[in-house]
Design a protein around this motif. Structure first.
Motif, PDB file in Angstrom:
ATOM      1  N   SER A   1       1.092  -1.274  -0.526  1.00 56.38           N
ATOM      2  CA  SER A   1      -0.074  -0.149   0.451  1.00 56.38           C
ATOM      3  C   SER A   1       0.623   1.376  -0.029  1.00 56.38           C
ATOM      4  CB  SER A   1      -0.473  -0.083   1.055  1.00 56.38           C
ATOM      5  OG  SER A   1      -0.626   0.372   2.072  1.00 56.38           O
TER       6      SER A   1
ATOM      7  N   ASN B   1      -7.376   0.243   3.133  1.00 48.98           N
ATOM      8  CA  ASN B   1      -6.365  -0.770   3.810  1.00 48.98           C
ATOM      9  C   ASN B   1      -7.024  -1.994   4.149  1.00 48.98           C
ATOM     10  OD1 ASN B   1      -4.188   0.779   2.187  1.00 48.98           O
ATOM     11  ND2 ASN B   1      -3.223   1.641   4.225  1.00 48.98           N
TER      12      ASN B   1
ATOM     13  N   ALA C   1      -1.629  -4.740   6.200  1.00 47.39           N
ATOM     14  CA  ALA C   1      -2.136  -3.533   5.559  1.00 47.39           C
ATOM     15  C   ALA C   1      -2.032  -3.864   4.277  1.00 47.39           C
ATOM     16  CB  ALA C   1      -2.423  -2.821   6.487  1.00 47.39           C
TER      17      ALA C   1
ATOM     18  N   ASP D   1      -3.569  -2.918   0.040  1.00 44.48           N
ATOM     19  CA  ASP D   1      -4.205  -2.069  -0.672  1.00 44.48           C
ATOM     20  C   ASP D   1      -4.805  -2.372  -1.878  1.00 44.48           C
ATOM     21  OD1 ASP D   1      -6.181  -0.245  -1.527  1.00 44.48           O
ATOM     22  OD2 ASP D   1      -4.722   2.003  -1.420  1.00 44.48           O
TER      23      ASP D   1
END
Length: 241
Positions: A183, A191, A219, A221
């Motif tokens: 990300s 996220n 995390a 994205d």
């Protein structure tokens, strides 16, 4: 009187013969001296005789240089090929290396996968490591086919500029790496947390489960994620994405 003349003639003939032998002997000495003079070069080194075998004369000069062109006259000029021995050895080593085309593709049973964070916060990338634990040489083609989320079944797209010239060939115990972008970092509503994800090797349908690094996982994205190709090492520039 006849007896005297006869003796005189005999004595004259004997004297003439003696003189001839003396002159011949003197000429022989002069000829030998000339030959010796002609056969001696500066410093007293004997020159090659004109009547000597051509190959022998050339071979004598060739033997003075160690590892040189060799004695050309005796047919041993091949000795100079000794310098090519190292090249032959290098060619042998190159020939002994595994060929990409004949090396079997790595399967999930051949490698162990691990994910590590590349940098500190905001943790935008991870490094995926594939180590050959099979005890045999195998080949990693292309890039890792990664799926982070159940809701997104497509594979993470690859970055073309990270592609190496040839596929990675791993000997037993060797690793390969792929840089993966997660990300842009930070907390964002797009996220999504991931504690584990799946990887498929090119040419195989078997899925490998990989644990995400860190106690809280990672995390990701979907709009930002990307992966690099398998490579022997992470290269500056080519894997900066």
């Amino acid at each position: 009187m006849r007896t005297f003349r006869h003796r005189t003639t005999v004595l004259a003939a004997a004297a003439t013969a003696a003189l001839t032998l003396t002159l011949t002997a003197c000429g022989g000495e002069d000829g030998t001296g000339a030959a010796k003079a002609a056969g001696t070069q500066d410093g007293g080194a004997p020159a090659a005789s004109a009547s000597a075998t051509p190959g022998t004369a050339a071979g004598t000069s060739g033997t003075s240089g160690t590892g040189g062109s060799g004695t050309s006259g005796t047919g041993t000029s091949g000795t100079s090929g000794t310098s090519g021995t190292s090249g032959g050895t290098g060619a042998s080593k190159a020939a002994a290396r595994p060929k990409v085309a004949t090396t079997p593709a790595c399967t999930p049973k051949d490698v162990t996968l691990r994910a590590d964070r590349q940098d500190g916060p905001p943790y935008t990338h991870i490094v995926l490591t594939a180590k050959n634990t099979s005890g045999r040489t195998c080949r990693l083609d292309g890039f890792p086919e990664i799926q982070f989320l159940e809701s997104h079944r497509e594979n993470v797209p690859a970055v073309a500029k990270s592609k190496p010239p040839t596929p990675v060939v791993l000997a037993a115990g060797d690793p390969a790496y792929a840089l993966v972008r997660l990300s842009d970092g930070g907390v964002h509503e797009d996220n999504e947390p991931v504690s584990a994800f799946s990887v498929t090797l090119r040419g195989s349908d078997d899925v490998i489960a990989v644990r995400a690094p860190g106690a809280d996982g990672i995390a990701v994205d979907p709009a930002k994620w990307k992966t690099g190709y398998w490579t022997y090492e992470l290269r500056n520039g080519a894997d900066e994405f």
